[in-house]
Design a protein around this motif. Structure first.
Motif, PDB file in Angstrom:
ATOM      1  N   SER A 105       0.844  -1.190   0.000  1.00 10.90           N
ATOM      2  CA  SER A 105       0.000   0.000   0.000  1.00 10.90           C
ATOM      3  C   SER A 105       0.881   1.240   0.000  1.00 10.90           C
ATOM      4  CB  SER A 105      -0.915   0.029   1.227  1.00 10.90           C
ATOM      5  OG  SER A 105      -1.902  -0.980   1.142  1.00 10.90           O
ATOM      6  N   SER A 134      -6.150  -4.044   2.831  1.00  9.60           N
ATOM      7  CA  SER A 134      -6.810  -2.762   2.599  1.00  9.60           C
ATOM      8  C   SER A 134      -6.310  -1.767   3.636  1.00  9.60           C
ATOM      9  CB  SER A 134      -8.335  -2.911   2.713  1.00  9.60           C
ATOM     10  OG  SER A 134      -8.838  -3.726   1.685  1.00  9.60           O
ATOM     11  N   ARG A 189     -12.950  -5.678  -0.019  1.00 10.30           N
ATOM     12  CA  ARG A 189     -12.661  -4.310  -0.434  1.00 10.30           C
ATOM     13  C   ARG A 189     -13.272  -3.358   0.582  1.00 10.30           C
ATOM     14  NH1 ARG A 189      -9.192  -6.301  -2.860  1.00 10.30           N
ATOM     15  NH2 ARG A 189      -8.815  -6.265  -5.114  1.00 10.30           N
ATOM     16  N   THR A 190     -12.598  -2.252   0.850  1.00 12.55           N
ATOM     17  CA  THR A 190     -13.073  -1.308   1.860  1.00 12.55           C
ATOM     18  C   THR A 190     -13.256   0.069   1.262  1.00 12.55           C
ATOM     19  OG1 THR A 190     -10.795  -0.849   2.526  1.00 12.55           O
ATOM     20  CG2 THR A 190     -11.988  -2.522   3.788  1.00 12.55           C
TER      21      THR A 190
END
Length: 421
Positions: free
Chosen positions: A92, A140, A189-190
Motif C-alpha cells: 500500500s 486494505s 474491499r473497503t
C-alpha cells in the motif's frame, strides 16, 4: 445497452503537455530524518562537540544541561543508510499529513512483509519506521485522523488474515485493533464513508468460501458492526468499488475462481442493495476511473480468467448512473490488465499493466495511455515508463505522479516520476 462504438485507429494520436518519465534514485535510512533544529525548543546543539568521539575531548565548560540534552538527541537522530528502496508488490502506497507511506506487500522471494517506510519527499530520502506485527500483502488501508488502519490481507502461510493494525503517525507507534469477525479473511474491499470503514465481500477458508456480506468498522470506538446491513446479490471478492455521494457501486471481482459480471448498488441512506445492469465484459483485473465531478464512471481493460488462451481486453465502458446502462467507449490502443491508474491533470492515465504479445505470451508492459473524457479519445504517450510492470503502486503527491514497485517478471524496487513540462 447503447450501440457499440467504432474502434479507433491504433496508430495514434499522441498527447502533448504531459512531460516525460524519469527514474529516481533515493536513499533508504533506518531512522527518522534529522531535524535542522534541536528536539529541545529554543536550544541549539553544540555542532563541534561529539561525545562519541575521543578527539572531541570533554564538553565545554559553558555547556548547560539543556545543550547537552539537545546535543545527545541530535546525534541520536543521525541517519544510518540502508541502501535504496527494495523490490515490492501488492503493498500500500498512501499519503497522510503531506508525508508518503509505503507498507506491506511481498518481496522478491514472494514472502509478505511487515515493513513501513516514510518520506517527506519521495525524490530524495525514505526512512524505515517501526514494523507492524503481522507480515501481509494485498491488505486494505485507510487514513483516518492521522492514523493508518490496515485490514486483512494474505499472511506468510498464504492464508487470510483477519487482523486490524493501527499506526499513529504522530507518536509513530502501532496498536492492535479489534479483529475482523470470523477466523480468516482476505480479498475484501473497503471504502470510507461518513467516518465508518465499510468492508465489502471477501473470502474465508479459500476461494470456495466467498462472502456476500457488508460490515462496518468504527475507527473511533474500535468496534465492528456485522448485522443490520443487506446481503449482496453476489458472493464475491476483489470487487471494484465506486463511491458516488451516498451510493456505493459494486462490480466485478470473482465468484470463486470465475469472473463476476454482476453490478449492484448499496445505498447508505436507505440501507438497501439494488441490482443494476450487468457489466458487458466478463473479465478479472479490470480497472475503474471515477472523477468526483462526473455523473458516471468507467470500467476498462481486464483479462479472461480462467482461459487456455490468454486475452487482455482493450475495451472501455461508461456507466450512465441515471439511465442504468453501459455505453461502449473507444478502445485502448492495446489490451491490458492489472495496470496502474491515476487521475492526473483531470485525465485518466493507464500505466503499464500485463498484456499478451504476438506469441500469446503474458508479459508486463511499459506503455502509457491517456484518456480524455471530454473528447472521448485515448491518446498514446510517446515516452514509455522506464520499467515494464504490472500491479504498480501509483500515487499523486504534491502535483507529481510517482510509480513504485510492481511485478515485471519478478518484484521490482524501481521508483519513477512523471516530469510535467
Amino acid at each position: 445497452m447503447a450501440s457499440k462504438k467504432d474502434k479507433k485507429d491504433k496508430s495514434g494520436p499522441f498527447i502533448t503537455g504531459f512531460g516525460s518519465w524519469k527514474a529516481v534514485t533515493t536513499a533508504l535510512h533506518n531512522r527518522l530524518p534529522s531535524n535542522k533544529e534541536s528536539m529541545v525548543p529554543g536550544v541549539e546543539p553544540i555542532p563541534d562537540w561529539d561525545p562519541t568521539s575521543e578527539s572531541s575531548g570533554p564538553p565545554p565548560d559553558t555547556i548547560t544541561p539543556q545543550q547537552l540534552q539537545a546535543t545527545m538527541e541530535h546525534l541520536a537522530k543521525k541517519d544510518e543508510e540502508l541502501g535504496c528502496l527494495p523490490p515490492r508488490v501488492y503493498g500500500s502506497l498512501l499519503e497522510c499529513n503531506d508525508k508518503v507511506y509505503m507498507l506491506g506487500g511481498t518481496d522478491i522471494t514472494g514472502q509478505p512483509l511487515n515493513t513501513l517506510f516514510m518520506s517527506e519527499d519521495p525524490l530524495s530520502d525514505w526512512y524505515q519506521l517501526p514494523p507492524f506485527k503481522a507480515p501481509k500483502a494485498g491488505m486494505s488501508t485507510h487514513v483516518v485522523d492521522g492514523k493508518i488502519f490496515i485490514f486483512g490481507g494474505s499472511n506468510i502461510k498464504q492464508a487470510g488474515d483477519n487482523s486490524v493494525e493501527i499506526f499513529d503517525t504522530q507518536s509513530q507507534t502501532w496498536t492492535q485493533g479489534k479483529t475482523i469477525p470470523g477466523d480468516t479473511f482476505t480479498g475484501g474491499r473497503t471504502v470510507l464513508h461518513n467516518g465508518l470503514i465499510y468492508l465489502i465481500g471477501g473470502i474465508r477458508d479459500g476461494v470456495s468460501s466467498c462472502l456476500n456480506t457488508i460490515m462496518s468498522y468504527n475507527p473511533e470506538t474500535d468496534t465492528w458492526k456485522l448485522g443490520g446491513y443487506p446481503e449482496m446479490n453476489y458472493y464475491r471478492y476483489a470487487a471494484t468499488l465506486v463511491l458516488k455521494n451516498n451510493l456505493l457501486y459494486i462490480s466485478g471481482g470473482r465468484e470463486g475462481k470465475l469472473a463476476c459480471d454482476g453490478v449492484e448498488c448499496f445505498s447508505f441512506d436507505d440501507n438497501k442493495i439494488t441490482q443494476l445492469a450487468t457489466y458487458p465484459s466478463k473479465k478479472v483485473f479490470y480497472q475503474e476511473f471515477n472523477r468526483p465531478q462526473d455523473q458516471d464512471f468507467y470500467l476498462f481493460g481486464g483479462m479472461d480468467y480462467p482461459s487456455t488462451s490468454p486475452n487482455a481486453a482493450s475495451e472501455m465502458y461508461r456507466y450512465d448512473i441515471r439511465g442504468n446502462e453501459w455505453e461502449q467507449m473507444p478502445d485502448m490502443h492495446m489490451g491490458r490488465a492489472d495496470m496502474g491508474v491515476a487521475c492526473f491533470k483531470d485525465k485518466l492515465m493507464a500505466i503499464g499493466g500485463v498484456t499478451v504479445n504476438a506469441r500469446q505470451q503474458v508479459e508486463p508492459t511499459n506503455q502509457i495511455e491517456v484518456f480524455s473524457p471530454e473528447e472521448r479519445i485515448w491518446y498514446k504517450f510517446k515516452n514509455t515508463m522506464p520499467t515494464p510492470r504490472f500491479s504498480p503502486h501509483v500515487l499523486e503527491h504534491k502535483h507529481k505522479l510517482f510509480v513504485y514497485g510492481g511485478f515485471g517478471g519478478k518484484p521490482t524496487g524501481a521508483l519513477e516520476k512523471l516530469e510535467v513540462h
